[in-house]
Design a protein around this motif. Structure first.
Motif, PDB file in Angstrom:
ATOM      1  N   ALA A 298      18.279  -0.042   2.786  1.00 40.05           N
ATOM      2  CA  ALA A 298      18.126   0.740   3.730  1.00 40.05           C
ATOM      3  C   ALA A 298      17.346   1.080   4.588  1.00 40.05           C
ATOM      4  O   ALA A 298      16.829   0.872   5.630  1.00 40.05           O
ATOM      5  N   GLU A 299      16.357   1.211   3.453  1.00 41.02           N
ATOM      6  CA  GLU A 299      14.880   1.658   4.107  1.00 41.02           C
ATOM      7  C   GLU A 299      14.052   0.863   4.354  1.00 41.02           C
ATOM      8  O   GLU A 299      12.694   1.023   5.217  1.00 41.02           O
ATOM      9  N   THR A 300      14.191  -0.441   3.769  1.00 44.83           N
ATOM     10  CA  THR A 300      12.678  -1.080   3.329  1.00 44.83           C
ATOM     11  C   THR A 300      13.494  -2.219   5.067  1.00 44.83           C
ATOM     12  O   THR A 300      12.485  -2.787   5.698  1.00 44.83           O
ATOM     13  N   GLY A 301      14.872  -2.209   5.467  1.00 47.80           N
ATOM     14  CA  GLY A 301      15.297  -3.352   6.467  1.00 47.80           C
ATOM     15  C   GLY A 301      14.628  -5.067   5.742  1.00 47.80           C
ATOM     16  O   GLY A 301      14.269  -5.487   6.162  1.00 47.80           O
ATOM     17  N   SER A 302      14.289  -5.385   4.334  1.00 45.35           N
ATOM     18  CA  SER A 302      13.905  -6.918   3.697  1.00 45.35           C
ATOM     19  C   SER A 302      14.878  -6.419   3.024  1.00 45.35           C
ATOM     20  O   SER A 302      15.982  -6.336   2.052  1.00 45.35           O
ATOM     21  N   GLY A 303      15.194  -7.727   2.221  1.00 47.33           N
ATOM     22  CA  GLY A 303      15.542  -8.660   0.820  1.00 47.33           C
ATOM     23  C   GLY A 303      17.330  -9.214   1.844  1.00 47.33           C
ATOM     24  O   GLY A 303      17.976  -8.434   2.056  1.00 47.33           O
TER      25      GLY A 303
ATOM     26  N   PHE B 167       3.946  -1.796 -10.206  1.00 45.75           N
ATOM     27  CA  PHE B 167       4.126  -0.662  -9.807  1.00 45.75           C
ATOM     28  C   PHE B 167       3.668  -0.233  -8.546  1.00 45.75           C
ATOM     29  O   PHE B 167       3.995  -0.085  -7.526  1.00 45.75           O
ATOM     30  N   PHE B 168       2.055  -0.151  -7.957  1.00 41.86           N
ATOM     31  CA  PHE B 168       0.974   0.266  -6.918  1.00 41.86           C
ATOM     32  C   PHE B 168       1.917  -1.258  -5.852  1.00 41.86           C
ATOM     33  O   PHE B 168       1.962  -0.894  -4.642  1.00 41.86           O
ATOM     34  N   ALA B 169       2.247  -2.858  -6.384  1.00 44.99           N
ATOM     35  CA  ALA B 169       2.278  -3.197  -5.848  1.00 44.99           C
ATOM     36  C   ALA B 169       3.639  -3.392  -4.744  1.00 44.99           C
ATOM     37  O   ALA B 169       3.948  -3.549  -3.789  1.00 44.99           O
ATOM     38  N   ILE B 170       4.919  -2.857  -6.053  1.00 42.97           N
ATOM     39  CA  ILE B 170       6.123  -2.686  -5.102  1.00 42.97           C
ATOM     40  C   ILE B 170       5.763  -1.076  -4.486  1.00 42.97           C
ATOM     41  O   ILE B 170       6.755  -1.168  -3.068  1.00 42.97           O
ATOM     42  N   SER B 171       5.478  -0.532  -4.576  1.00 49.69           N
ATOM     43  CA  SER B 171       4.935   0.383  -3.920  1.00 49.69           C
ATOM     44  C   SER B 171       4.479   0.219  -2.851  1.00 49.69           C
ATOM     45  O   SER B 171       5.226   0.226  -1.791  1.00 49.69           O
ATOM     46  N   GLY B 172       3.632  -0.485  -2.451  1.00 52.06           N
ATOM     47  CA  GLY B 172       3.325  -1.126  -1.058  1.00 52.06           C
ATOM     48  C   GLY B 172       4.074  -1.361  -0.547  1.00 52.06           C
ATOM     49  O   GLY B 172       4.572  -1.138   0.632  1.00 52.06           O
ATOM     50  N   TYR B 173       4.938  -2.516  -0.465  1.00 49.59           N
ATOM     51  CA  TYR B 173       5.810  -3.238  -0.006  1.00 49.59           C
ATOM     52  C   TYR B 173       7.020  -2.418   0.171  1.00 49.59           C
ATOM     53  O   TYR B 173       7.391  -2.130   1.203  1.00 49.59           O
ATOM     54  N   LEU B 174       7.128  -1.531  -0.675  1.00 55.15           N
ATOM     55  CA  LEU B 174       8.301  -0.340  -0.285  1.00 55.15           C
ATOM     56  C   LEU B 174       8.465   0.907   0.389  1.00 55.15           C
ATOM     57  O   LEU B 174       8.633   0.721   2.427  1.00 55.15           O
TER      58      LEU B 174
ATOM     59  N   THR C 210       5.881   0.177   2.918  1.00 55.37           N
ATOM     60  CA  THR C 210       4.858  -0.558   4.361  1.00 55.37           C
ATOM     61  C   THR C 210       6.410  -0.382   5.481  1.00 55.37           C
ATOM     62  O   THR C 210       6.356  -0.118   6.634  1.00 55.37           O
ATOM     63  N   GLY C 211       7.577  -0.888   4.499  1.00 56.91           N
ATOM     64  CA  GLY C 211       8.804  -1.297   5.787  1.00 56.91           C
ATOM     65  C   GLY C 211       9.630  -0.070   5.524  1.00 56.91           C
ATOM     66  O   GLY C 211       9.956   0.373   6.658  1.00 56.91           O
TER      67      GLY C 211
ATOM     68  N   LEU D   6      -1.540  -5.283  -0.823  1.00 57.09           N
ATOM     69  CA  LEU D   6      -0.936  -6.262  -0.921  1.00 57.09           C
ATOM     70  C   LEU D   6       0.351  -6.368  -1.192  1.00 57.09           C
ATOM     71  O   LEU D   6       1.124  -7.355  -0.567  1.00 57.09           O
ATOM     72  N   GLY D   7       0.923  -5.058  -1.264  1.00 57.92           N
ATOM     73  CA  GLY D   7       2.584  -5.114  -1.251  1.00 57.92           C
ATOM     74  C   GLY D   7       3.353  -4.599   0.333  1.00 57.92           C
ATOM     75  O   GLY D   7       4.210  -5.828   0.365  1.00 57.92           O
ATOM     76  N   GLY D   8       2.702  -4.549   0.976  1.00 58.62           N
ATOM     77  CA  GLY D   8       2.150  -3.963   2.315  1.00 58.62           C
ATOM     78  C   GLY D   8       1.876  -5.326   3.513  1.00 58.62           C
ATOM     79  O   GLY D   8       2.985  -5.733   3.812  1.00 58.62           O
ATOM     80  N   LEU D   9       1.405  -6.702   2.556  1.00 58.51           N
ATOM     81  CA  LEU D   9       1.050  -7.822   3.237  1.00 58.51           C
ATOM     82  C   LEU D   9       2.442  -8.706   2.685  1.00 58.51           C
ATOM     83  O   LEU D   9       2.924  -9.654   3.645  1.00 58.51           O
ATOM     84  N   ALA D  10       3.097  -8.544   1.913  1.00 59.55           N
ATOM     85  CA  ALA D  10       4.051  -9.564   1.165  1.00 59.55           C
ATOM     86  C   ALA D  10       5.579  -8.696   2.205  1.00 59.55           C
ATOM     87  O   ALA D  10       6.149  -9.665   2.684  1.00 59.55           O
ATOM     88  N   LEU D  11       5.168  -7.725   2.648  1.00 61.52           N
ATOM     89  CA  LEU D  11       6.584  -7.107   3.368  1.00 61.52           C
ATOM     90  C   LEU D  11       6.156  -7.791   4.787  1.00 61.52           C
ATOM     91  O   LEU D  11       7.356  -8.162   5.126  1.00 61.52           O
ATOM     92  N   LEU D  12       5.073  -7.642   5.092  1.00 60.97           N
ATOM     93  CA  LEU D  12       4.557  -7.919   7.193  1.00 60.97           C
ATOM     94  C   LEU D  12       4.634  -9.871   6.713  1.00 60.97           C
ATOM     95  O   LEU D  12       5.634 -10.203   7.900  1.00 60.97           O
TER      96      LEU D  12
END
Length: 386
Positions: free
Chosen positions: A9-14, A69-76, A78-79, A229-235
């Motif tokens: 619900a927080e990331t709006g993805s998945g 962990f860092f990449a996961i954090s960047g993904y979440l 950013t969302g 890079l995690g943020g870029l994955a989200l985008l």
């Protein structure tokens, strides 16, 4: 190690098939993989021949769990920040929710460490462990500056040495919201690619200038490529075109093989420090895209297994507790037995199993009795945007 909530619900993805009760199941499963790598790195001892050559190799490179962990954090994160961008209460919502997730357990751990130190001193117990001999520098941990301390002095100079990664994330949380809310999603992608380039250049320059890999390992601007890079994955998953998503997804297994080959080859410290952290983050981000775009069904099912999801959910506590459990185990009968049989594969497996089991139990109790009541305040004090 990430402290971001795995909340769909927080990331709006998945994909709906990969979520349950607000959780993005494979993301928590990926956390489980990351925390197991970290524990292997800190706990596995035997470096003998078969049958543990592969396990010892994985353990030697288990530091890469932090970059996962860092990449996961960047993904979440950013969302979360993109969802909050147009809300009047965005600052309050973000920082209240982050504070409730991160600070209580962290400072409770520091308080327990200080209480143990005071009790041991009062009992006249001699303490030679760096976690206690460096106790006068507990303020460095308390201010989330342990990564800067490590970059300058190396490891073993603060009581909670592993907190360097938590410090990197906290510093990231202070700066990143400004960037996302100022730029918006249209210009954010370019800024994140620039952050990747700056991180590589910083690691190369600092390692070359100082002759040490410690600055490249701990300073936030040297590690921000993993978060970027995690943020870029989200985008890409939210706003990218289908063709690019398909290409990144298809590249994930091949990129994994390339990184494994890179680790298998001996490289000079300058080359290793410059490239290895970013490569792990790139692999992680590619797999996030592959799994959440429904192109990696086998991996998605494996990472969505209830055991993996639960371990991932408890990974914050597991990360904080496992070094203390290891220290206690090594002071007991098993540790004394291992010291006389350092080459025993069986005893090394027993040590790993005991540390994992006790750490999981402590993390489970902590989550149920301490963290969960605090986390329930998040939606009361600062409701999420979705």
């Amino acid at each position: 190690m990430t402290n971001a909530s795995a909340n769909a619900a927080e990331t709006g993805s998945g994909s709906a098939a990969l979520t349950r009760g607000g959780l993005i199941l494979p993301i928590d499963g990926l956390r489980a993989v990351a925390i197991f790598l970290v524990i292997l790195y800190h706990v596995w001892r035997w470096r003998g021949g078969a049958p543990s050559v592969a396990l010892a190799t994985v353990a030697y490179n288990g530091w890469c769990g932090v970059d996962v962990f860092f990449a996961i954090s960047g993904y979440l994160i950013t969302g979360i920040l993109l969802d909050l961008r147009d809300r009047p209460s965005r600052w309050r919502t973000f920082f209240v929710r982050r504070t409730l997730r991160i600070f209580p357990l962290y400072y409770a751990t520091l308080a327990a460490l200080l209480a143990g130190y005071a009790f041991a001193r009062a009992a006249g117990v001699t303490l030679n462990d760096p976690a206690f001999t460096s106790m006068p520098r507990l303020w460095v941990n308390a201010l989330y500056l342990s990564n800067f301390d490590m970059a300058i002095h190396g490891q073993g100079h603060v009581p909670l040495d592993i907190a360097w990664s938590l410090a990197v994330e906290e510093q990231y949380y202070l700066a990143y919201p400004w960037l996302v809310w100022w730029l918006g999603r249209e210009r954010l992608s370019g800024a994140l690619w620039a952050a990747v380039a700056v991180a590589y250049a910083s690691r190369f320059g600092l390692t070359l200038a100082t002759g040490s890999t410690s600055p490249a390992y701990g300073l936030p601007f040297c590690r921000m490529d993993a978060l970027a890079l995690g943020g870029l994955a989200l985008l890409l998953l939210r706003y990218g075109d289908e063709r690019t998503v398909a290409r990144v997804s298809a590249a994930a297994p091949w990129l994994t093989l390339a990184v494994v080959a890179f680790f298998a080859v001996h490289t000079p410290p300058l080359v290793s420090a410059t490239f290895k952290y970013g490569l792990v983050a790139a692999v992680t981000s590619a797999w996030i895209v592959r799994i959440l775009s429904a192109r990696g069904p086998v991996a998605a099912r494996a990472l969505s297994h209830p055991v993996a999801v639960r371990v991932g959910k408890l990974s914050y506590g597991i990360y904080l507790f496992h070094v203390f459990v290891r220290a206690v185990v090594d002071k007991g009968p098993l540790g004394r037995l291992l010291s006389g049989h350092a080459s025993s594969f069986t005893l090394s497996v027993v040590r790993l199993a005991v540390v994992c089991a006790v750490t999981y139990l402590l993390a489970e109790l902590s989550f149920r009795l301490f963290e969960s009541p605090i986390l329930k305040l998040k939606d009361r004090l600062a409701p999420s945007p979705r």
